[in-house]
Design a protein around this motif. Sequence first.
Motif, PDB file in Angstrom:
ATOM      1  N   SER A 185       7.709   0.917   4.397  1.00 54.92           N
ATOM      2  CA  SER A 185       6.696   0.920   3.145  1.00 54.92           C
ATOM      3  C   SER A 185       5.362   0.732   4.148  1.00 54.92           C
ATOM      4  CB  SER A 185       7.152  -0.090   2.207  1.00 54.92           C
ATOM      5  OG  SER A 185       7.949   0.523   1.391  1.00 54.92           O
ATOM      6  N   THR A 186       5.541  -0.363   5.058  1.00 59.42           N
ATOM      7  CA  THR A 186       4.312  -0.942   5.678  1.00 59.42           C
ATOM      8  C   THR A 186       3.636  -0.039   6.483  1.00 59.42           C
ATOM      9  OG1 THR A 186       5.105  -3.387   5.667  1.00 59.42           O
ATOM     10  CG2 THR A 186       3.489  -2.767   7.569  1.00 59.42           C
ATOM     11  N   ASP A 202      -2.025  -4.057   6.638  1.00 61.46           N
ATOM     12  CA  ASP A 202      -0.682  -4.358   6.259  1.00 61.46           C
ATOM     13  C   ASP A 202      -0.391  -5.045   4.854  1.00 61.46           C
ATOM     14  OD1 ASP A 202      -1.602  -7.002   7.056  1.00 61.46           O
ATOM     15  OD2 ASP A 202      -0.156  -7.180   8.631  1.00 61.46           O
ATOM     16  N   LYS A 203      -1.538  -5.396   4.343  1.00 57.55           N
ATOM     17  CA  LYS A 203      -1.457  -6.362   2.993  1.00 57.55           C
ATOM     18  C   LYS A 203      -2.563  -5.708   2.062  1.00 57.55           C
ATOM     19  CE  LYS A 203       0.538 -10.597   4.824  1.00 57.55           C
ATOM     20  NZ  LYS A 203       0.656 -10.121   6.260  1.00 57.55           N
ATOM     21  N   THR A 204      -1.994  -5.320   0.930  1.00 54.79           N
ATOM     22  CA  THR A 204      -2.905  -4.824  -0.077  1.00 54.79           C
ATOM     23  C   THR A 204      -2.226  -5.033  -1.364  1.00 54.79           C
ATOM     24  OG1 THR A 204      -2.083  -2.465  -0.148  1.00 54.79           O
ATOM     25  CG2 THR A 204      -3.510  -2.924   1.314  1.00 54.79           C
ATOM     26  N   ARG A 249       1.810   2.105   4.121  1.00 54.12           N
ATOM     27  CA  ARG A 249       0.582   1.280   3.690  1.00 54.12           C
ATOM     28  C   ARG A 249      -0.633   1.323   4.792  1.00 54.12           C
ATOM     29  NH1 ARG A 249       0.751  -2.539  -0.207  1.00 54.12           N
ATOM     30  NH2 ARG A 249       3.078  -2.649   0.215  1.00 54.12           N
ATOM     31  N   ASP A 300      -0.894  -3.328  -5.078  1.00 58.46           N
ATOM     32  CA  ASP A 300       0.506  -2.448  -5.143  1.00 58.46           C
ATOM     33  C   ASP A 300       0.179  -0.984  -4.728  1.00 58.46           C
ATOM     34  OD1 ASP A 300       1.829  -0.478  -7.192  1.00 58.46           O
ATOM     35  OD2 ASP A 300       2.750  -2.169  -7.420  1.00 58.46           O
ATOM     36  N   LEU A 301       1.055  -0.715  -3.724  1.00 62.15           N
ATOM     37  CA  LEU A 301       0.916   0.281  -2.830  1.00 62.15           C
ATOM     38  C   LEU A 301       0.868   1.846  -3.808  1.00 62.15           C
ATOM     39  CD1 LEU A 301       0.603   1.871  -0.179  1.00 62.15           C
ATOM     40  CD2 LEU A 301       3.177   1.609   0.131  1.00 62.15           C
ATOM     41  N   TYR A 302       1.971   1.643  -4.802  1.00 61.10           N
ATOM     42  CA  TYR A 302       2.156   2.818  -5.659  1.00 61.10           C
ATOM     43  C   TYR A 302       0.894   3.110  -6.472  1.00 61.10           C
ATOM     44  CZ  TYR A 302       3.729   5.160 -10.092  1.00 61.10           C
ATOM     45  OH  TYR A 302       3.756   6.020 -11.054  1.00 61.10           O
ATOM     46  N   THR A 349      -4.502   2.654   4.221  1.00 63.68           N
ATOM     47  CA  THR A 349      -5.520   1.663   3.942  1.00 63.68           C
ATOM     48  C   THR A 349      -5.962   1.139   5.275  1.00 63.68           C
ATOM     49  OG1 THR A 349      -3.845  -0.196   3.804  1.00 63.68           O
ATOM     50  CG2 THR A 349      -4.601   1.134   1.944  1.00 63.68           C
TER      51      THR A 349
END
Length: 555
Positions: free
Chosen positions: A519-520, A530-532, A523, A534-536, A527
Amino acid sequence: MTNEELANIMYPDVTHDIDYYEKMYPERKLPEGAVVSRYSPSPTGECHMGSLFSSFIDEFVAKTTGGIFFFRVEDTDKKREVPGCMHRQLRDLKQFGIVPMEGVVAATEDNKYTEVGDYGPYVQSERIEIYHTYAKWLVANDYAYPGFETPEELEIMRKNQEARKVRTGYYGAFAKYRDVSNEEKAKLIKEGHPWVLHFKSHGNYNRKIEVNDLVRGKVTFPENDMDQILIKENGIPVYHFAHVIDDHLMHTTFVMRGEEWFPSVPLHVELFKAFGFKMPKYAHTSVIMKVDEKTGNRRKLSKRYDPEARMEYYHEMGVPTSAVHEYLMTLANSNFEAWRDQNPNADIYEYKFDFKKMSLSGSLFDLEKLKNISRKYIASLSAKEVYENTVKYYNEFDKNFCNLIQKYKDYTINVLNIEREQKKPRKDYAYWSDIKNGISYMYDELFTNITYTWDKINNISEIKDILNKYISVYNDTDDKDTWFNKIKELTDSLDGYTSNMKEYKLNPDNYKGNVSDVSTVIRIALTGRDKTPDLYEIMKLLGNNRVKERFNKID
């Protein structure tokens, strides 16, 4: 020569008596208990955190009691006056929701003022005739006299007092012109000798007075016996005199000021008493403190050393007005946070302010606490409200970004709404200035020249393989469960990876990675981060084509 005759010689141009002004400024018709407060800066410096704190409390107590909060300009120190200062002070206060109900309500950069109210002028330099009228009354009633001492004489007197180890100041036997005859004083005036107006104190330093300060409670002082200067050689009054006259005529009932004025209370008590005026209630507050980062010690918040002491800081960073108000109240009253916890949705003006809950040692300023309050506030807003505030902020500070989010208005509102309408909304933004960086990757115009920093999976061939396999099954119409199941299925199809997190945690050495690592990769590819949120939701807003375009950028 009588005192009245001397008063006529000293102030020959005064045409009215004090009864004239008493009738001109009658008692205000306000509800019982209504507070009349004022913020009265001098136009010699810029607004700072202390200014905002004081004016906010002044406005708060007036508003919550059905009273009046007015803005008075104390511009008697013309030598230090800074052009345009009042314009900037009023502007800065307005930016943080503090708008006077009366007094000087607007000013231009060339020092032209707009006043509202029946108790003006609200600019002290325009009230000289009033001050002279009351000064003349003091002389006629043996409460003031002219003094002709030179600065050199006063310096000699001070050194003599220090040598004798007695109190310094102009009092008793040291008040050179106190007991000079009225005839001699009149003669010196007629000869053109410069003079100042001295208060003729009737106090005794060995007697005590008790004053009830709203913050400090009952405090005992020696009576004032100093013959302080009330009006300078140029005819301009000093603060001690002007504020007594102004607060009386404007019917001020409450004055909040810094603790540096506390030693002056005995003089002010005697001045009010001399005129027979009712004193306003005073609240002397301690300075705002902060912990010095280098020493770890508490010190005064400083405009010189601390950017957070300047009002420009909060405006430029885009700190929400409501968050500033919430934070100021936490500084002002120790029980406010408990009240807010019990009343999370109440308007701040429903809170009952308590002066006894103010700090005697100086409230401790904590920028991180302000940020946390601000994050919580922004998180409580709807996406549309966040959008409107964002447009307002960036219209001033970054027009290109403002134009971009206005071009994609509905899209931007949806971006800002990610993880907002839920029980615990995300708290990503402390300031409006945080938002551009927080959502910039959602705009193709800004998603350029990205430097990808991969996480656990960092082999480009492996990354491209993951992305190619995933894009072949991704569909932006999938619900969230279907979306995540496809990522899990992809993970399990990869050699050495598992979607079973429980198994992975039990035997991590058996695997190259897990579904979170896969998932990372997705992501970061979409983007650059590595941190955002909700990816969905991010992928749904980007849509199939844009997701594919971003995957194809990876090489």
